[in-house]
Write a protein that holds these residues in place. Structure first.
Motif: not given
Lengths: 322, 131
Positions: A194-197, B54-55, B58, B79
């Motif tokens: 999820f952190d890099n999603a 964090p989403q 993004r 984060k």
């Protein structure tokens, strides 16, 4: 206004360069108001007022014989011994432009670089110079104001050019000479990372922006890729994103070996979701993923076999963007 | 509207460092649903959200969101701040609810992102079938 400073090499700016590229003819005013030498100073004052100008070349028999300005007018008025308005008017009425003009004025050639004009303004501190061609005909008049205007126009033009270079739709493709061509980008997406999603779509977006595609196209590809990537992370146990870029279209495919979709038509309904709470807590799973991908793309196909996985294929056409 | 004006209107604070307060945003969106942010915004939007993971950053990057305002006094985890720094997206904070934060900014003249086909089509259809 100076063309060079103490250190001309160090201070050779874009602006300095422009003053050598632009010719006097591009910065001059072609519609020159001229006056005959026989005009009285009073009539000359009216000419200045009527045309909102501060000076004019003096022309006799088609030949420029001098130049006269508002300063000459003020000097004429100030030179009167009696300062009554009647005395001033008398002098203004009885003396002519010929008596107060500057004969044989300094001129500039129309094909000289603008830098020469700027130097001459600096050195002589005049308000204006008549511009002549190499045959000696009066072709225009140049002032500090018209120089500033010409420079601003050129800077604006140069700036617009830079903007076009940054956003020429399909510029990248025009440089490629081939009968067929495609560029394929592939990204691996890990399950439940999820952190890099979203990182793959982020990289994709950055890459597309280097290709000078239209910003609206980039946004549509990025959004559909991001939604598809989220589906891979949440449902698909990871998978691949494959993006194929061709001059006329961009195709985006995702392949996963996840649980598959039981009822594709139902999954396509905006608002339909089978997402568990943890997906919803991340701001997803509101049943907008597939409808959103469909809205961003021109074509969309889903093939899914429950228990085996899902294959999503979308196409965005590059023509008629925006 | 520039971020400086927005901060004043919502009595807000900046979370990320060195925020360019002259940054101009042209419309606003308030949502905790990231898919809605993707579907119902345009380039140049400021996002108001209660979601702080964090989403959000993004999603903002993908959708071309210019800045994010966290509402209801929420403060994002490190984060999120780190990712925002990396992506160059300013984070702001408001103590007011999503409704009031949006309302204040909207009342001050920042427009919404407008109507979207995806929203209206579905909406019209729904009322057609129930009649």
């Amino acid at each position: 206004m100076k063309t060079q400073d103490q250190d001309p090499v160090q201070n050779f700016t874009k602006l300095t360069e422009l003053t050598y590229v632009i010719q006097v003819s591009e910065a001059m005013n072609q519609d020159v108001i001229t006056v005959p030498p026989t005009l009285t100073m009073c009539e000359f004052r009216e000419v200045l007022r009527a045309h909102s100008i501060s000076g004019a070349p003096v022309v006799e028999n088609g030949k420029m014989i001098g130049i006269i300005s508002i300063e000459d007018l003020i000097k004429t008025m100030g030179a009167c011994e009696a300062s009554s308005s009647q005395a001033v008017n008398a002098v203004m009425d009885t003396t002519s432009v010929r008596e107060h003009m500057t004969p044989d004025p300094e001129t500039l050639y129309n094909d000289e670089p603008l830098a020469n004009a700027i130097n001459k303004f600096d050195k002589l501190n005049f308000g204006r110079f008549p511009v002549i061609n190499r045959q000696g005909d009066l072709v225009g008049i140049i002032t500090k104001g018209s120089i500033v205007q010409a420079l601003l126009e050129h800077i604006h033009a140069a700036y617009s050019e830079i903007e076009v270079l940054n956003y020429p739709t399909g510029y990248f493709f025009e440089d490629i000479e081939a009968d067929q061509f495609n560029l394929t980008l592939q990204y691996q997406v890990n399950a439940e990372d999820f952190d890099n999603a979203g990182e793959a779509s982020s990289q994709l977006k950055k890459t597309l922006s280097h290709l000078c595609l239209h910003p609206q196209i980039i946004r549509r590809v990025a959004i559909s890729s991001y939604e598809a990537e989220m589906n891979l992370v949440f449902w698909g146990k990871g998978g691949q994103i494959r993006v194929e870029i061709q001059p006329h279209q961009i195709t985006l495919e995702t392949v996963d070996t996840g649980p598959g979709i039981e009822d594709i038509e139902q999954a396509m309904q905006p608002g339909y979701s089978s997402a568990p709470e943890w997906v919803r807590s991340m701001g997803f799973g509101a049943g907008m993923g597939l409808p959103n991908i469909q809205a961003c793309t021109d074509e969309m196909e889903i093939e899914s076999t429950p228990g085996e996985g899902t294959h999503l294929k979308t196409t965005i056409y590059l023509e008629n963007s925006e | 509207m520039i971020l400086r004006e927005i901060l004043k209107i919502i009595e807000g604070k900046t979370i990320t460092k060195n925020v360019d307060l002259d940054l101009e945003v042209s419309m606003g969106c308030g949502s905790d649903l990231m898919s809605d942010v993707l579907a119902f915004t345009h380039e140049g939007t400021v996002l108001m959200s209660g979601l702080t993971n964090p989403q959000v950053v993004r999603t903002a990057e993908i959708a071309g969101i210019k800045a994010i305002i966290f509402v209801r006094g929420k403060y994002p985890p490190q984060k999120t701040i780190d990712l925002a720094k990396e992506k160059g997206i300013p984070l702001l904070a408001s103590k007011y609810t999503l409704f009031e934060t949006c309302g204040r900014i909207f009342a001050a003249g920042l427009p919404s992102c407008g109507l979207f086909d995806l929203a209206t089509r579905q909406w019209e259809d729904r009322f057609k079938t129930s009649e």
